[in-house]
Design a protein around this motif. Sequence first.
Motif: not given
Length: 243
Positions: A34-37, A142-150, A167-173, A193-198
């Motif tokens: 997560h820190i890296t992400a 773990e839990q699914d959030i709008a289809g994303a595994k976290t 925390i997303s298992k894919d992006t770690f956001y 709910l957080q999205s559009d990470f930049k």
Amino acid sequence: MRHYKYFKLLVIILIAGFVNVSYAQSLDDIVAKHITAMGGADKLSKLKSVKISANMEVMNMEMPVTTTIVQDKGFRTETTAQGMTIVQAVNGNTGWMINPMAGQDKATALPEDVVKTMVSQTDLTGLYNYKQKGYTLALEGEQDIAGAKTYKVVMTLKNGIRQENYISKDTFYILKIVATVPMNGQDIKTESLQSDFKQIDGITFPFSSEVTTTAMPGMSMVNKIASVEINPKIDDSIFDMPN
């Protein structure tokens, strides 16, 4: 006017520390990724202040919001609605508010429970250096959030506020935050709910968030960031309560 208050208590992301022996290795891995992400330890260690300009949409109104934070020092938001500007700020363990929409043209002290919550917003660096911050962290499955595994990571701040981070298992956001805070003698539950990470100057921010709270059933607030300034020079006096 309560929606202005609760939104500002939740717009900034706060992650936590660590304490769970049985999940220690897995939790350490999640934290490190997560820190890296979020930009990495080198970038986060140098993050001392931010100024965020955003637009908040609520009840079919769009309101510009400016948030200024100095690490471990102060937090201030200015929200403009119907030509009037609402100001909220904390400085150390004290806080104040100017709300002309409620007929308050002079600064008034914020309640202790509100200040307690807002003080936590002065931590800009999340999980970085979490042990030294005195947070506790537990991995609770773990839990699914709008289809994303976290990963569900539950943290407790030093002041006792509890927050669930997904925390997303894919992006770690962090895709979702559920916080429970005391307010006016009752526990208020909020979801963001957080999205559009930049990335801005190498540090990751969620440029869109949607907040709901039990304080306002059936209502949602959408915040969209327009710009982020990293380490701007801030005059700390902006956090002081005006006379």
